[in-house]
Scaffold this active site. Structure first.
Site, PDB file in Angstrom:
ATOM      1  N   LYS A  23       0.674  -1.283   0.278  1.00  0.00           N
ATOM      2  CA  LYS A  23       0.012   0.021  -0.242  1.00  0.00           C
ATOM      3  C   LYS A  23       0.266   1.490  -0.062  1.00  0.00           C
ATOM      4  CE  LYS A  23      -3.116   0.960   3.433  1.00  0.00           C
ATOM      5  NZ  LYS A  23      -2.321   2.124   4.554  1.00  0.00           N
ATOM      6  N   ARG A  28       2.767   5.804  -3.203  1.00  0.00           N
ATOM      7  CA  ARG A  28       3.681   6.854  -3.654  1.00  0.00           C
ATOM      8  C   ARG A  28       4.011   7.123  -5.043  1.00  0.00           C
ATOM      9  NH1 ARG A  28       4.350   5.382   2.153  1.00  0.00           N
ATOM     10  NH2 ARG A  28       5.762   7.063   2.923  1.00  0.00           N
ATOM     11  N   GLY A  95      -5.018   7.536   4.719  1.00  0.00           N
ATOM     12  CA  GLY A  95      -3.919   8.995   6.265  1.00  0.00           C
ATOM     13  C   GLY A  95      -2.617   9.520   5.925  1.00  0.00           C
ATOM     14  N   ARG A 123      -8.104  12.256  12.294  1.00  0.00           N
ATOM     15  CA  ARG A 123      -7.554  12.419  12.308  1.00  0.00           C
ATOM     16  C   ARG A 123      -6.593  13.250  12.539  1.00  0.00           C
ATOM     17  NH1 ARG A 123      -6.119   7.331   8.545  1.00  0.00           N
ATOM     18  NH2 ARG A 123      -3.573   6.857   9.876  1.00  0.00           N
ATOM     19  N   GLN A 170       4.529   9.106   6.731  1.00  0.00           N
ATOM     20  CA  GLN A 170       3.393  10.382   6.532  1.00  0.00           C
ATOM     21  C   GLN A 170       4.260  11.301   6.434  1.00  0.00           C
ATOM     22  OE1 GLN A 170      -0.001   9.305   7.906  1.00  0.00           O
ATOM     23  NE2 GLN A 170      -0.473   6.879   6.956  1.00  0.00           N
ATOM     24  N   ASP A 316       1.931  -1.937  12.184  1.00  0.00           N
ATOM     25  CA  ASP A 316       0.468  -2.347  11.468  1.00  0.00           C
ATOM     26  C   ASP A 316       0.410  -3.205  11.582  1.00  0.00           C
ATOM     27  OD1 ASP A 316      -0.406   1.178  10.616  1.00  0.00           O
ATOM     28  OD2 ASP A 316       1.123   0.300   8.015  1.00  0.00           O
ATOM     29  N   LYS A 343      -4.734   5.929  14.167  1.00  0.00           N
ATOM     30  CA  LYS A 343      -4.712   5.327  13.099  1.00  0.00           C
ATOM     31  C   LYS A 343      -6.558   5.166  12.302  1.00  0.00           C
ATOM     32  CE  LYS A 343      -0.591   4.455  12.793  1.00  0.00           C
ATOM     33  NZ  LYS A 343       0.385   4.509  12.042  1.00  0.00           N
ATOM     34  N   ARG A 347      -6.511   1.941  17.912  1.00  0.00           N
ATOM     35  CA  ARG A 347      -6.455   0.479  17.372  1.00  0.00           C
ATOM     36  C   ARG A 347      -6.002  -0.051  19.002  1.00  0.00           C
ATOM     37  NH1 ARG A 347      -3.595  -0.058  11.837  1.00  0.00           N
ATOM     38  NH2 ARG A 347      -5.583   0.195  10.641  1.00  0.00           N
ATOM     39  N   ARG A 389      -8.069  -2.988   9.178  1.00  0.00           N
ATOM     40  CA  ARG A 389      -6.728  -4.711  10.140  1.00  0.00           C
ATOM     41  C   ARG A 389      -7.797  -5.253  11.210  1.00  0.00           C
ATOM     42  NH1 ARG A 389      -2.799  -3.533   6.959  1.00  0.00           N
ATOM     43  NH2 ARG A 389      -1.861  -1.311   6.562  1.00  0.00           N
TER      44      ARG A 389
HETATM   45  C1  S3P Z   1       2.404   5.179   6.460  1.00  0.00           C
HETATM   46  C2  S3P Z   1       2.666   5.185   7.556  1.00  0.00           C
HETATM   47  C3  S3P Z   1       2.802   4.996   8.493  1.00  0.00           C
HETATM   48  C4  S3P Z   1       1.219   3.468   8.338  1.00  0.00           C
HETATM   49  C5  S3P Z   1       0.598   3.680   7.290  1.00  0.00           C
HETATM   50  C6  S3P Z   1       1.288   3.826   6.115  1.00  0.00           C
HETATM   51  C7  S3P Z   1       3.102   5.460   5.067  1.00  0.00           C
HETATM   52  O1  S3P Z   1       1.619   5.849   8.981  1.00  0.00           O
HETATM   53  O2  S3P Z   1       0.784   3.014   9.707  1.00  0.00           O
HETATM   54  O3  S3P Z   1      -0.411   2.726   6.949  1.00  0.00           O
HETATM   55  O4  S3P Z   1       2.233   4.614   4.068  1.00  0.00           O
HETATM   56  O5  S3P Z   1       3.894   5.782   4.675  1.00  0.00           O
HETATM   57  P1  S3P Z   1       2.616   6.633  10.349  1.00  0.00           P
HETATM   58  O6  S3P Z   1       3.606   6.973   9.330  1.00  0.00           O
HETATM   59  O7  S3P Z   1       1.444   7.492  10.153  1.00  0.00           O
HETATM   60  O8  S3P Z   1       2.836   5.680  11.656  1.00  0.00           O
END
Ligand code: S3P
Length: 432
Positions: A23, A28, A95, A123, A170, A316, A343, A347, A389
């Site tokens: 994912k 990206r 997110g 969030r 992120q 995750d 999340k 969670r 999840r």
């Molecule tokens: C992700 C980073 C994670 C993860 C999300 C995907 C990403 O979040 O929980 O499912 O693609 O950068 P955080 O970086 O906010 O922890």
């Protein structure tokens, strides 16, 4: 809202499967393809709702994106090609789309409005909006500019050196992407390294970027060039079946072509720590992302204390690790994981509520949970709370339960793993 009755009692799992594309990498690949000049082709793209939200966002900005099953073709004029859409951009449940896209929009001389579903609207977005404001973007939104819907007026950014307070790939990625649209060097220094797909993939698109330990430096005013991206299988999706095979009787499964990026393989370390019989065979490396096969056998897991720097590498996977801990010998403690509260659901709360309903002995703490092992689980009526999840954790739990388990709101599993039940049936049928 749809529901499923799960009745997979005491069946074994065996055989080989490939899980859908990663994912994080799928998101990206679309984003960077849209920012790059020329053609980008993505194979093994995850056709999950979150990644489709990313495609929709860039299509609404005028980027030519075509998808045929798991192959996505993008043709873009680069940053210049991104237009100001008339309609607000719908981020759905995602997110990753929200935080990374905000970084990109912050650098563009337009105005954008972003909104998401009920979960995403709760969030925190200040974690990304604040550094982008520091760089010069004008961002506002609900709850004093912290929550979606939000508006972004971008352009005229200055580089920053940023020490994120939250351990979030992120947020790191959003700031690095904004850094591409400045006149200088943007630096992100993390306390603990989070997943580094952005860094790896920006290099594949020809960006000038340096990584020294936990410090990433990106130079502004760059041109990305379109390229070909093959997305590895998602280890976060594989994790559900790795745990399933560890706790179901007489099982042995192999998951092929899984992404083995060290910032993501905490689940392998945890399974080893908990005494699960697991082996990994690395086969190739594409664009800085190692890929290989993982084999797991039924095991007698033992409890562990899971804390510290491993947490971002399993963030995750904690729901499915919590289920594993209910079957382990001894008491498992998960600490330093307060990020779980931000999340798709809180969670800590949703895992504890769900596993308690299924008969586990599990206590929430402010930053994690304490789980008693060796419990036998019972059936009942459960719900995913709209969290993919949690839905998949319940489906795997049902393998251990003699009674029926009802799973309400199961369709959210489409967010990251639309073929989850097909793959589960495949492994169960081969086990007969
Ligand atoms: C992700 C980073 C994670 C993860 C999300 C995907 C990403 O979040 O929980 O499912 O693609 O950068 P955080 O970086 O906010 O922890």
């Amino acid at each position: 809202m749809s529901h499923k009755v799960l009745a997979f009692q005491n069946q074994k799992l065996s055989g080989k499967i490939r899980v859908p594309g990663d994912k994080s990498i799928s998101h990206r690949a679309v984003m960077f393809g849209a920012l790059a000049e020329g053609k980008t082709t993505i194979t093994n793209f995850l056709v999950g709702e979150d990644c489709l939200s990313t495609i929709g966002a860039f299509q609404s900005m005028g980027v030519a994106i075509q998808r045929e099953q798991h192959t996505v073709r993008i043709e873009s004029a680069g940053f210049e090609g991104l237009k100001e859409p008339v309609e607000p951009i719908n981020l759905g449940n995602s997110g990753t789309t929200a935080r990374l896209l905000m970084g990109i929009l912050a650098g563009l001389p337009h105005h954008y409005t972003l909104y998401g579903d009920a979960s995403l609207s709760k969030r925190p977005m200040d974690r990304i909006a604040d550094p982008l404001r520091e760089m010069g973007a004008k961002i506002d939104g609900r709850n004093n500019g912290r929550l979606l819907p939000m508006s972004v007026r971008g352009g005229g950014l200055s580089p920053i050196t940023f020490y994120p307070a939250v351990k979030s790939a992120q947020v790191k990625s959003g700031v690095l992407l904004a850094g591409l649209l400045t006149d200088g060097e943007t630096i992100v220094v993390e306390e603990t390294k989070t997943r580094d797909h952005t860094e790896n993939m920006l290099k594949a698109f020809g960006a000038d970027l340096t990584v020294e330990g936990n410090k990433v430096t990106v130079r502004g005013n760059q041109t990305l060039r379109g390229c070909e991206i093959e997305v590895p299988g998602d280890i976060s999706s594989a994790a559900f079946f790795l745990v399933a095979a560890a706790i179901a009787p007489d099982s042995e499964i192999t998951i092929e072509n899984v992404g083995l990026n060290p910032t993501r393989t905490g689940i392998i370390d945890v399974l080893e720590l908990m005494g699960v019989s697991i082996s990994v065979k690395e086969k190739k490396n594409i664009g800085g992302e190692p890929i290989g096969d993982i084999t797991v056998h039924s095991s007698e897991p033992k409890a562990a204390v899971i804390e510290g720097d491993i947490i971002p590498r399993i963030i995750d996977e904690i729901p499915i690790i919590a289920l594993l801990a209910t079957q382990a010998k001894g008491q498992t403690v998960i600490k330093d994981a307060e990020e779980l509260r931000f999340k798709e659901t809180d969670r800590i709360d949703s895992v504890v509520k769900t596993l308690t309903k299924l008969g586990a002995s599990i206590t929430p703490t402010t930053d994690g949970m304490v789980i008693e092992g060796g419990t036998s689980l019972n059936g009942g009526v459960t719900e995913s709370f709209g969290d993919h999840r949690i839905g998949m954790m319940i489906a795997i739990a049902s393998l251990l339960i003699d009674d029926k388990v009802e799973l309400h709101d199961d369709e959210c599993i489409n967010i990251s793993y639309p073929t989850f039940f097909e793959d589960l049936h495949k492994l169960l049928n081969e086990g007969q």
